[in-house]
Scaffold this active site. Structure first.
Site, PDB file in Angstrom:
ATOM      1  N   HIS A 268      85.710  77.313 -48.886  1.00  0.00           N
ATOM      2  CA  HIS A 268      84.468  78.066 -48.653  1.00  0.00           C
ATOM      3  C   HIS A 268      84.735  79.582 -48.758  1.00  0.00           C
ATOM      4  O   HIS A 268      84.061  80.298 -49.509  1.00  0.00           O
ATOM      5  CB  HIS A 268      83.910  77.719 -47.269  1.00  0.00           C
ATOM      6  CG  HIS A 268      82.663  78.457 -46.898  1.00  0.00           C
ATOM      7  ND1 HIS A 268      81.410  77.915 -47.051  1.00  0.00           N
ATOM      8  CD2 HIS A 268      82.468  79.700 -46.400  1.00  0.00           C
ATOM      9  CE1 HIS A 268      80.500  78.802 -46.663  1.00  0.00           C
ATOM     10  NE2 HIS A 268      81.124  79.895 -46.257  1.00  0.00           N
ATOM     11  N   GLU A 269      85.716  80.059 -48.007  1.00  0.00           N
ATOM     12  CA  GLU A 269      85.993  81.504 -48.017  1.00  0.00           C
ATOM     13  C   GLU A 269      86.509  81.947 -49.382  1.00  0.00           C
ATOM     14  O   GLU A 269      86.242  83.072 -49.818  1.00  0.00           O
ATOM     15  CB  GLU A 269      86.981  81.884 -46.903  1.00  0.00           C
ATOM     16  CG  GLU A 269      86.487  81.576 -45.480  1.00  0.00           C
ATOM     17  CD  GLU A 269      85.137  82.178 -45.121  1.00  0.00           C
ATOM     18  OE1 GLU A 269      84.774  83.232 -45.662  1.00  0.00           O
ATOM     19  OE2 GLU A 269      84.411  81.565 -44.297  1.00  0.00           O
ATOM     20  N   GLU A 300      76.488  83.105 -49.977  1.00  0.00           N
ATOM     21  CA  GLU A 300      76.693  81.731 -49.494  1.00  0.00           C
ATOM     22  C   GLU A 300      76.534  80.714 -50.627  1.00  0.00           C
ATOM     23  O   GLU A 300      77.112  79.628 -50.573  1.00  0.00           O
ATOM     24  CB  GLU A 300      75.732  81.407 -48.349  1.00  0.00           C
ATOM     25  CG  GLU A 300      76.102  82.086 -47.037  1.00  0.00           C
ATOM     26  CD  GLU A 300      77.482  81.706 -46.508  1.00  0.00           C
ATOM     27  OE1 GLU A 300      77.915  80.564 -46.726  1.00  0.00           O
ATOM     28  OE2 GLU A 300      78.138  82.570 -45.898  1.00  0.00           O
TER      29      GLU A 300
END
Ligand code: ZN
Length: 505
Positions: A268-269, A300
């Site tokens: 995700h990061e 996002e």
């Protein structure tokens, strides 16, 4: 280049420079700072925040913007200027018009309250003590209401705050997206729950931190993260921070009883960092407000695309599963690819947002959105947050938090003053689904993933989404890339197809 424009670029670069120095100190606070330095660090960050604000409201900026024809109705200025200049002026005007309305003492007070609030939140969460965090939350909320009143006294405070993260959005508009989404997610969840549950017990086998670190590093590099321009560290809440053009850092967290947490947090990061590392404004605008993401929702979309659309897909793991098994050691021995895929896509209401599946995740966001709207409007008092949180968890997810640490204290956002941020996560899922549809028209995504050709996928994202940075507003970017405004139907369709296969309906 007109001298006013060059002056504006120079002035804005100084502001960004100070903001990046503040990012480094904030990163250090979460990673390496000794606990005794808390108060002093809050002073340092408040000073830098005040200094960045001073630079943002330098009267020369207002004069140059006016000289170049920028106004509320025409923030891009003189139409004869080239498109890059107009994009820069539009972003700069928006920042300037906002910052100039905020009194300097409010900015420094807020920075200090947020820094202290974050340290208090870390303690309150580990000691499961909401009452220790309560005065900090009350103070931060009060400061946010004051800021919203300065920015636009005619608007509801929450509308003003939402617009800071997703330009152009307000509570009513988010509700128009979330109300039908809530129904669609709840009905999909009901269908899934009518089917036999998949087994994911193998994901809870002990897995040493070292093996998880190796997996994190393997996958971030595999997907294209440039470790010469970033690094990986450990924090209570994973995040990405930009310290400079050549320094975009990510963090993760390790749970030795659940390796999936670090694996997907890292992916995700990495998605956030790939976006930041890929923002590529024209050289003369490097280091200015143009060298930034379009919005938190678009940000996002990038993190959740890599985490979910790629990172929880069959094509990706049909190639990478052997590598994961090798790097994690014994943990996955005897677990087939099919079993692994079902396990990592198991849908089940759970307490922690960051570990929620793709279906219930949106319900977590709706919970926070409704609570934020109530807190900012005064309908909900801070002392009633734990009870309200638990009631909404029962209502939306049908489960009961056993503690505040696993309930209203689980997320960092409110301690950092990020009211209005949460909806970005769901908007990100919606943007991601719509962007991927456009990507599939140009690229055989599944084929690229099966071959491990992540560079082609990243190349497409770089060209269409990352490179323009903040030059386009999120709705403009969405229309340019997909030909249509944001439409939740793409995301709902993606989920329905995916889970029909996994749960067999
Ligand atoms: Zn994120």
């Amino acid at each position: 280049m007109k001298p006013e424009l060059q002056n504006l670029i120079d002035l804005d670069r100084e502001r960004v420079l100070v903001a990046h120095i503040a990012s480094l100190l904030a990163w250090d606070q979460e990673t390496h700072m000794p606990p005794g330095a808390e108060e002093e660090r809050a002073e340092q960050l408040a000073w830098l925040e005040g200094s960045a604000h001073e630079k943002a409201v330098d009267p020369r900026i207002g004069e140059h913007l006016a000289a170049l024809g920028c106004s509320d109705s025409n923030p891009g200025g003189d139409p004869s200027l080239d498109p890059d200049a107009r994009a820069f002026l539009r972003v700069l005007y928006r920042t300037y018009a906002r910052e100039v309305k905020l009194p300097a003492d409010l900015v420094t007070e807020t920075a200090k309250a947020q820094s202290l609030g974050q340290s208090a939140w870390v303690r309150a969460r580990s000691e499961n003590d909401f009452s220790a965090f309560r005065p900090h939350l009350e103070r931060i909320l009060d400061l946010k209401r004051r800021a919203a009143a300065c920015l636009d006294p005619a608007k509801k405070p929450y509308d003003v705050l939402l617009d800071l993260f997703e330009p152009g959005s307000d509570e009513a508009q988010v509700r128009r997206v979330f109300d039908p989404l809530r129904k669609d997610l709840s009905s999909l969840l009901a269908r899934i729950r009518s089917r036999p549950q998949v087994d994911d017990s193998f994901l809870r086998k002990p897995c040493p931190k070292d093996a998880q670190t190796a997996a994190s590093r393997y996958f971030m590099e595999l997907l294209g993260y440039d470790l010469d321009r970033g690094r990986l560290d450990v924090t209570a809440h994973p995040f990405t921070t930009t310290v400079g053009r050549a320094d975009v850092r990510i963090t993760t967290r390790y749970d030795e009883g659940y390796f999936l947490s670090s694996l997907f947090s890292t992916i995700h990061e990495t998605g956030h960092a790939l976006y930041e590392q890929g923002v590529n404004p024209p050289a003369e605008y490097a280091g200015t407000c143009l060298a930034d993401g379009a919005s938190m929702g678009i940000h996002e979309s990038q993190s959740r695309m890599w985490e979910n659309v790629v990172g929880r897909s069959r094509p990706f793991w049909s190639r990478e599963y052997p590598a994961l098994r090798a790097v994690l050691g014994e943990v996955l021995s005897g677990v087939s690819l099919d079993a692994f895929l079902r396990g990592i896509n198991k849908v089940e209401p759970s307490l922690i947002r960051t570990e929620a599946d793709e279906v219930t995740y949106g319900l977590h966001i709706i919970l926070r959105f409704e609570m934020e709207a109530d807190l900012l409007s005064g309908r909900l008092a801070v002392q009633d947050v734990p009870a309200a949180w638990n009631a909404k968890t029962r209502d939306l997810l049908g489960i009961e938090p056993p503690s505040d640490a696993k309930g209203c204290l689980q997320d960092v956002h409110w301690s950092a003053g990020l009211f209005g941020y949460f909806p970005s996560y769901s908007l990100g899922n919606l943007y991601a689904a719509q962007f991927v549809q456009a990507l599939r028209k140009d690229l055989d995504l599944d084929g690229r993933l099966r071959e491990g050709d992540y560079a082609s996928v990243l190349g497409w994202l770089r060209k269409h989404i990352h490179a323009p940075g903040a030059a386009l507003l999120p709705n403009e970017l969405c229309e340019r890339v997909t030909g249509k405004p944001l439409d939740a139907a793409h995301f709902v369709d993606y989920l329905n197809r995916k889970y029909a296969e996994i749960y067999g309906f």
